[in-house]
Design a protein around this motif. Structure first.
Motif, PDB file in Angstrom:
ATOM      1  N   VAL A 105       0.803  -1.225   0.000  1.00 17.98           N
ATOM      2  CA  VAL A 105       0.000   0.000   0.000  1.00 17.98           C
ATOM      3  C   VAL A 105       0.836   1.276   0.000  1.00 17.98           C
ATOM      4  CG1 VAL A 105      -1.633   1.376   1.359  1.00 17.98           C
ATOM      5  CG2 VAL A 105      -2.059  -1.056   0.975  1.00 17.98           C
ATOM      6  N   PRO A 106       1.846   1.422   0.871  1.00 17.58           N
ATOM      7  CA  PRO A 106       2.585   2.693   0.892  1.00 17.58           C
ATOM      8  C   PRO A 106       3.259   3.041  -0.425  1.00 17.58           C
ATOM      9  CG  PRO A 106       3.027   1.438   2.885  1.00 17.58           C
ATOM     10  CD  PRO A 106       2.291   0.524   1.960  1.00 17.58           C
ATOM     11  N   PHE A 107       3.536   2.032  -1.259  1.00 15.96           N
ATOM     12  CA  PHE A 107       4.158   2.300  -2.556  1.00 15.96           C
ATOM     13  C   PHE A 107       3.147   2.851  -3.559  1.00 15.96           C
ATOM     14  CE2 PHE A 107       6.805  -0.924  -0.575  1.00 15.96           C
ATOM     15  CZ  PHE A 107       8.062  -0.383  -0.743  1.00 15.96           C
ATOM     16  N   ALA A 108       1.868   2.545  -3.345  1.00 21.93           N
ATOM     17  CA  ALA A 108       0.835   2.996  -4.268  1.00 21.93           C
ATOM     18  C   ALA A 108       0.236   4.345  -3.872  1.00 21.93           C
ATOM     19  CB  ALA A 108      -0.284   1.949  -4.365  1.00 21.93           C
TER      20      ALA A 108
ATOM     21  N   THR B  98      -8.470   0.797  20.406  1.00 25.47           N
ATOM     22  CA  THR B  98      -9.749   1.498  20.336  1.00 25.47           C
ATOM     23  C   THR B  98     -10.405   1.397  18.968  1.00 25.47           C
ATOM     24  OG1 THR B  98      -8.572   3.540  19.767  1.00 25.47           O
ATOM     25  CG2 THR B  98      -9.067   3.156  22.098  1.00 25.47           C
ATOM     26  N   ARG B  99      -9.594   1.173  17.934  1.00 24.33           N
ATOM     27  CA  ARG B  99     -10.118   1.075  16.579  1.00 24.33           C
ATOM     28  C   ARG B  99      -9.055   0.444  15.688  1.00 24.33           C
ATOM     29  NH1 ARG B  99     -11.774   6.406  13.152  1.00 24.33           N
ATOM     30  NH2 ARG B  99      -9.555   6.778  13.496  1.00 24.33           N
ATOM     31  N   ILE B 100      -9.512  -0.219  14.624  1.00 22.28           N
ATOM     32  CA  ILE B 100      -8.578  -0.786  13.652  1.00 22.28           C
ATOM     33  C   ILE B 100      -8.992  -0.346  12.254  1.00 22.28           C
ATOM     34  CG2 ILE B 100      -7.784  -2.900  12.524  1.00 22.28           C
ATOM     35  CD1 ILE B 100      -7.622  -4.234  15.166  1.00 22.28           C
ATOM     36  N   THR B 101      -8.024   0.163  11.506  1.00 20.78           N
ATOM     37  CA  THR B 101      -8.215   0.500  10.100  1.00 20.78           C
ATOM     38  C   THR B 101      -7.352  -0.446   9.281  1.00 20.78           C
ATOM     39  OG1 THR B 101      -8.577   2.831  10.636  1.00 20.78           O
ATOM     40  CG2 THR B 101      -8.013   2.311   8.355  1.00 20.78           C
ATOM     41  N   VAL B 102      -7.938  -1.045   8.258  1.00 18.41           N
ATOM     42  CA  VAL B 102      -7.212  -1.983   7.400  1.00 18.41           C
ATOM     43  C   VAL B 102      -7.028  -1.357   6.024  1.00 18.41           C
ATOM     44  CG1 VAL B 102      -7.204  -4.279   6.354  1.00 18.41           C
ATOM     45  CG2 VAL B 102      -8.228  -3.943   8.617  1.00 18.41           C
ATOM     46  N   LEU B 103      -5.812  -1.393   5.521  1.00 19.67           N
ATOM     47  CA  LEU B 103      -5.516  -0.956   4.155  1.00 19.67           C
ATOM     48  C   LEU B 103      -5.067  -2.168   3.349  1.00 19.67           C
ATOM     49  CD1 LEU B 103      -3.497   2.365   4.635  1.00 19.67           C
ATOM     50  CD2 LEU B 103      -5.947   2.078   4.294  1.00 19.67           C
ATOM     51  N   ARG B 104      -5.837  -2.520   2.325  1.00 16.96           N
ATOM     52  CA  ARG B 104      -5.493  -3.640   1.462  1.00 16.96           C
ATOM     53  C   ARG B 104      -5.482  -3.167   0.012  1.00 16.96           C
ATOM     54  NH1 ARG B 104     -10.270  -7.402  -0.511  1.00 16.96           N
ATOM     55  NH2 ARG B 104      -8.746  -7.322  -2.226  1.00 16.96           N
ATOM     56  N   MET B 105      -4.755  -3.890  -0.829  1.00 16.42           N
ATOM     57  CA  MET B 105      -4.752  -3.596  -2.249  1.00 16.42           C
ATOM     58  C   MET B 105      -5.956  -4.263  -2.916  1.00 16.42           C
ATOM     59  SD  MET B 105      -2.167  -1.606  -2.679  1.00 16.42           S
ATOM     60  CE  MET B 105      -2.095  -1.555  -4.471  1.00 16.42           C
ATOM     61  N   GLU B 106      -6.267  -3.829  -4.147  1.00 17.98           N
ATOM     62  CA  GLU B 106      -7.430  -4.359  -4.859  1.00 17.98           C
ATOM     63  C   GLU B 106      -7.241  -5.789  -5.347  1.00 17.98           C
ATOM     64  OE1 GLU B 106      -8.283  -2.756  -8.773  1.00 17.98           O
ATOM     65  OE2 GLU B 106      -6.293  -1.826  -8.847  1.00 17.98           O
TER      66      GLU B 106
ATOM     67  N   GLY C 229      -3.076   3.702  -6.912  1.00 17.30           N
ATOM     68  CA  GLY C 229      -3.105   4.612  -5.779  1.00 17.30           C
ATOM     69  C   GLY C 229      -4.453   5.156  -5.377  1.00 17.30           C
ATOM     70  N   ALA C 230      -5.484   4.980  -6.197  1.00 23.14           N
ATOM     71  CA  ALA C 230      -6.794   5.526  -5.855  1.00 23.14           C
ATOM     72  C   ALA C 230      -7.455   4.691  -4.768  1.00 23.14           C
ATOM     73  CB  ALA C 230      -7.689   5.558  -7.090  1.00 23.14           C
ATOM     74  N   SER C 231      -8.203   5.364  -3.895  1.00 25.35           N
ATOM     75  CA  SER C 231      -8.994   4.666  -2.891  1.00 25.35           C
ATOM     76  C   SER C 231     -10.295   4.223  -3.557  1.00 25.35           C
ATOM     77  CB  SER C 231      -9.291   5.584  -1.701  1.00 25.35           C
ATOM     78  OG  SER C 231     -10.075   4.908  -0.741  1.00 25.35           O
TER      79      SER C 231
END
Length: 261
Positions: A157-160, A201-209, A242-244
């Motif tokens: 993710v950080p590369f995109a 308190t919270r979890i955010t997940v970032l995954r590629m498509e 790179g788009a969400s």
């Protein structure tokens, strides 16, 4: 004192990699002079969960006279950050001369920049506040995880995402992994331990498509439903350019909702 099963470490075989420390949910092990050590007998339950994570076979279970396992003492120990016994070095300080520098935990504040700091330097400032970042290396008892807003991030993710630090990392504690190359069963167990011990308190997940990247989101949700059913989870899917692409809020008790679909 009683005769019971307990961990024993062969110092000659131990290479100081710290993998047994990462997997020990009781925080019973620490690095001392580059070798794994049992902090106190009463912290070790003797079940040997750490045995399979030792690459050199330095760990064994023996029967000897030892203090009884004390679960209450373990909880107090973990709340204190898994502190080593007096005279022992804490791996969390990052100054233990272990063989694997990636096993040494560190927390650090962001550098303050003045109003006169040039804009390019301001925009390039890192939002990272701790080390290590690999999910496989961060112990569940790491102090920076306690009560944190955790970002579980697929390592592509950080590369995109060109503004990854400002958009996603600011104010969060990041844990990085690759669901295609790593063991998802290990991820689920590790995340279970983190949720049990650290109480985020919270979890955010970032995954590629890409489809294989969905494993990291599934591991988080399965661990959440088992260990912290009221913990909110938000999943962002990032395109390879790179788009969400989409954001899904997996509200508490997701398991019950999915079962009723």
């Amino acid at each position: 004192m009683a005769i019971r099963k307990i961990i024993e470490i062969d110092e000659e075989l131990c290479n100081g990699c710290g993998q047994c420390i990462d997997i020990c949910a009781e925080g019973a092990l620490q690095l001392v002079n580059g070798k794994a050590k049992l902090v106190r007998d009463l912290f070790c339950d003797g079940l040997g969960a750490c045995l399979g994570d030792c690459p050199t076979g330095a760990l064994t279970i023996v029967e000897r006279e030892a203090s009884a396992f004390d679960e209450h003492a373990v909880q107090q120990h973990l709340k204190a950050g898994g502190a080593a016994a007096p005279g022992h070095e804490k791996a969390a300080h990052g100054d233990s001369p272990c063989a694997c520098p990636g096993s040494a935990m560190r927390s650090f504040a962001r550098e303050e920049r003045s109003a006169a700091t040039p804009a390019p330097l301001l925009s390039a400032q890192s939002a990272l506040t701790h080390w290590p970042v690999q999910l496989k290396l961060v112990p569940a008892a790491a102090p920076f995880l306690r009560g944190a807003d955790i970002l579980i991030c697929a390592d592509c993710v950080p590369f995109a995402v060109p503004d990854f630090h400002a958009k996603y990392l600011e104010g969060r504690v990041v844990l990085v992994g690759c669901p295609k190359l790593d063991d998802l069963a290990f991820y689920r167990e590790k995340l279970n331990n983190i949720m049990d011990v650290a109480r985020p308190t919270r979890i955010t997940v970032l995954r590629m498509e890409v489809p294989c990247c969905g494993g990291i989101a599934h591991a988080v949700l399965e661990a959440r439903d088992e260990s912290a059913p009221h913990l909110p989870v938000v999943i962002h899917t990032i395109g390879i350019r790179g788009a969400s692409l989409r954001e899904v809020s997996e509200a508490p008790l997701a398991r019950d909702r999915r079962a009723n679909k």
